[in-house]
Design a protein around this motif. Structure first.
Motif, PDB file in Angstrom:
ATOM      1  N   LEU A 246       0.842  -1.195   0.000  1.00 47.08           N
ATOM      2  CA  LEU A 246       0.000   0.000   0.000  1.00 47.08           C
ATOM      3  C   LEU A 246       0.879   1.249   0.000  1.00 47.08           C
ATOM      4  CD1 LEU A 246      -3.121   0.748   2.191  1.00 47.08           C
ATOM      5  CD2 LEU A 246      -1.207   2.368   2.176  1.00 47.08           C
ATOM      6  N   ALA A 247       0.545   2.188  -0.871  1.00 41.30           N
ATOM      7  CA  ALA A 247       1.191   3.504  -0.862  1.00 41.30           C
ATOM      8  C   ALA A 247       0.125   4.549  -0.579  1.00 41.30           C
ATOM      9  CB  ALA A 247       1.846   3.792  -2.208  1.00 41.30           C
ATOM     10  N   PHE A 248       0.450   5.502   0.285  1.00 45.79           N
ATOM     11  CA  PHE A 248      -0.553   6.527   0.591  1.00 45.79           C
ATOM     12  C   PHE A 248      -0.033   7.918   0.248  1.00 45.79           C
ATOM     13  CE2 PHE A 248       1.388   8.155   4.508  1.00 45.79           C
ATOM     14  CZ  PHE A 248       2.179   7.087   4.919  1.00 45.79           C
ATOM     15  N   ALA A 249      -1.003   8.817   0.026  1.00 54.20           N
ATOM     16  CA  ALA A 249      -0.689  10.225  -0.215  1.00 54.20           C
ATOM     17  C   ALA A 249      -1.529  11.053   0.747  1.00 54.20           C
ATOM     18  CB  ALA A 249      -0.995  10.597  -1.659  1.00 54.20           C
ATOM     19  N   MET A 250      -1.074  12.267   1.036  1.00 51.66           N
ATOM     20  CA  MET A 250      -1.704  13.086   2.074  1.00 51.66           C
ATOM     21  C   MET A 250      -3.050  13.672   1.660  1.00 51.66           C
ATOM     22  SD  MET A 250       0.219  13.243   4.851  1.00 51.66           S
ATOM     23  CE  MET A 250       0.051  11.501   4.614  1.00 51.66           C
ATOM     24  N   ALA A 251      -3.146  14.148   0.419  1.00 48.56           N
ATOM     25  CA  ALA A 251      -4.368  14.808  -0.080  1.00 48.56           C
ATOM     26  C   ALA A 251      -4.729  16.020   0.790  1.00 48.56           C
ATOM     27  CB  ALA A 251      -5.502  13.813  -0.229  1.00 48.56           C
ATOM     28  N   GLY A 252      -6.033  16.346   0.872  1.00 47.06           N
ATOM     29  CA  GLY A 252      -6.446  17.641   1.429  1.00 47.06           C
ATOM     30  C   GLY A 252      -6.432  17.718   2.947  1.00 47.06           C
ATOM     31  N   GLY A 253      -6.520  18.936   3.439  1.00 42.77           N
ATOM     32  CA  GLY A 253      -6.561  19.202   4.873  1.00 42.77           C
ATOM     33  C   GLY A 253      -6.481  20.704   5.051  1.00 42.77           C
ATOM     34  N   TYR A 254      -7.560  21.298   5.586  1.00 41.23           N
ATOM     35  CA  TYR A 254      -7.670  22.763   5.658  1.00 41.23           C
ATOM     36  C   TYR A 254      -8.223  23.138   7.029  1.00 41.23           C
ATOM     37  CZ  TYR A 254      -7.760  21.263   0.836  1.00 41.23           C
ATOM     38  OH  TYR A 254      -7.477  20.606  -0.326  1.00 41.23           O
ATOM     39  N   GLY A 255      -7.471  22.781   8.070  1.00 36.07           N
ATOM     40  CA  GLY A 255      -7.969  22.951   9.430  1.00 36.07           C
ATOM     41  C   GLY A 255      -8.179  24.412   9.805  1.00 36.07           C
ATOM     42  N   LYS A 256      -9.042  24.612  10.793  1.00 33.00           N
ATOM     43  CA  LYS A 256      -9.241  25.959  11.320  1.00 33.00           C
ATOM     44  C   LYS A 256      -7.908  26.486  11.832  1.00 33.00           C
ATOM     45  CE  LYS A 256     -14.063  25.166  12.301  1.00 33.00           C
ATOM     46  NZ  LYS A 256     -14.727  24.074  13.014  1.00 33.00           N
ATOM     47  N   THR A 257      -7.122  25.575  12.418  1.00 31.97           N
ATOM     48  CA  THR A 257      -5.730  25.925  12.716  1.00 31.97           C
ATOM     49  C   THR A 257      -4.860  24.964  11.916  1.00 31.97           C
ATOM     50  OG1 THR A 257      -5.562  24.339  14.528  1.00 31.97           O
ATOM     51  CG2 THR A 257      -6.307  26.550  15.104  1.00 31.97           C
TER      52      THR A 257
END
Ligand code: ZN
Length: 279
Positions: A246-257
């Motif tokens: 398995l290979a993974f990628a981070m993709a999105g993430g737009y936290g309030k902080t």
């Protein structure tokens, strides 16, 4: 953009983790998933104003280099996973890029490129499942791979979220706003069962988006940090049970902080390390 360097700094001190500089994807590799004319327009800086607007940031040589390396890192993670079981890209997951069009901050579709590169460069009969758990539908991936029975696309996403025109993945689950841990994890387990019944994967590419998290500004779901960990574990366990890489990628993430997003991404990597040692 800052989350990437912060994640890198935090995970660089983890034992048993080796960081490797991302190699750029070659033209040949990019062309496994994209049109020649689109690649040429990107490389030569000939994207129209409208095309740049769709992507969401202006063209520059750096933007081309970054996009090449982001796709190259997913390819490198895939090849490393074949020998080590599990490996990841600290960026990538650019699933909104279409064959001839970049959208939603995505220029090249790293998972489509990497899946096809594995088939071209490692084994022609390799069957790849792309498990996309970013909160936004993997529309570009679904579109590029729609007629390709050797690569299975699964997307669990917010039904009311971007992109507003969804494409057909092999398996789609659209979640309602405010979805909680229980519904989310139940849906995930169901979808992994359905994937299993329909497709014999030899390899998994996992888009571990941090944006289903409850503190995300764009996610609209209510998944706790613990729920996010259980999500990652379910996917890693799926691959481990079958002993497939398995290979993974981070993709999105737009936290309030920014910290909350970095925390979720780092949690994925720490969880991955734990599983990697079981291969
Ligand atoms: Zn997303």
């Amino acid at each position: 953009m800052e989350k990437y360097s912060r994640v890198r700094d935090q995970v660089s001190v983890l034992p048993n983790l080796q960081l490797i500089e991302a190699p750029p994807a070659s033209d040949n590799q990019i062309l496994y998933a994209h049109d020649h004319s689109y690649l040429q327009r990107v490389v030569a800086g000939k994207l129209s104003e409208q095309e740049q607007k769709e992507i969401g940031f202006p063209w520059s040589e750096k933007m081309v280099e970054r996009s090449r390396r982001s796709a190259g890192a997913t390819i490198a993670a895939c090849k490393t996973a074949i020998t080590e079981g599990l490996s990841g890209n600290l960026a990538g997951g650019t699933h909104h890029a279409y064959r001839n069009l970049g959208t939603g901050f995505c220029v090249f579709n790293d998972s489509a490129i990497a899946a096809r590169t594995l088939q071209k460069e490692v084994h022609p009969n390799l069957k790849v499942a792309i498990i996309d758990l970013d909160v936004h539908q993997g529309n570009g991936t679904a579109s590029i791979l729609q007629d390709d029975s050797s690569i299975f696309t699964l997307s669990i996403h917010g039904e009311n979220n971007f992109p507003f025109k969804k494409e057909s993945s092999d398996l789609d689950y659209g979640l309602l706003d405010g979805c909680n841990d229980q519904t989310y994890l139940q849906t995930l387990h169901q979808s992994l069962d359905a994937l299993d019944a329909r497709f014999q994967a030899d390899f998994v590419i996992y888009l571990a988006g941090a944006d289903p998290h409850e503190e995300d500004r764009l996610g609209r779901l209510k998944i706790s940090k613990e729920g996010m960990r259980k999500r990652d574990e379910a996917v890693f366990q799926y691959a481990l049970d079958k002993q497939i890489p398995l290979a993974f990628a981070m993709a999105g993430g737009y936290g309030k902080t920014i910290e909350s997003t970095v925390e979720i991404h780092c949690q994925t990597i720490v969880t991955a390390l734990h599983f990697q040692q079981q291969y």
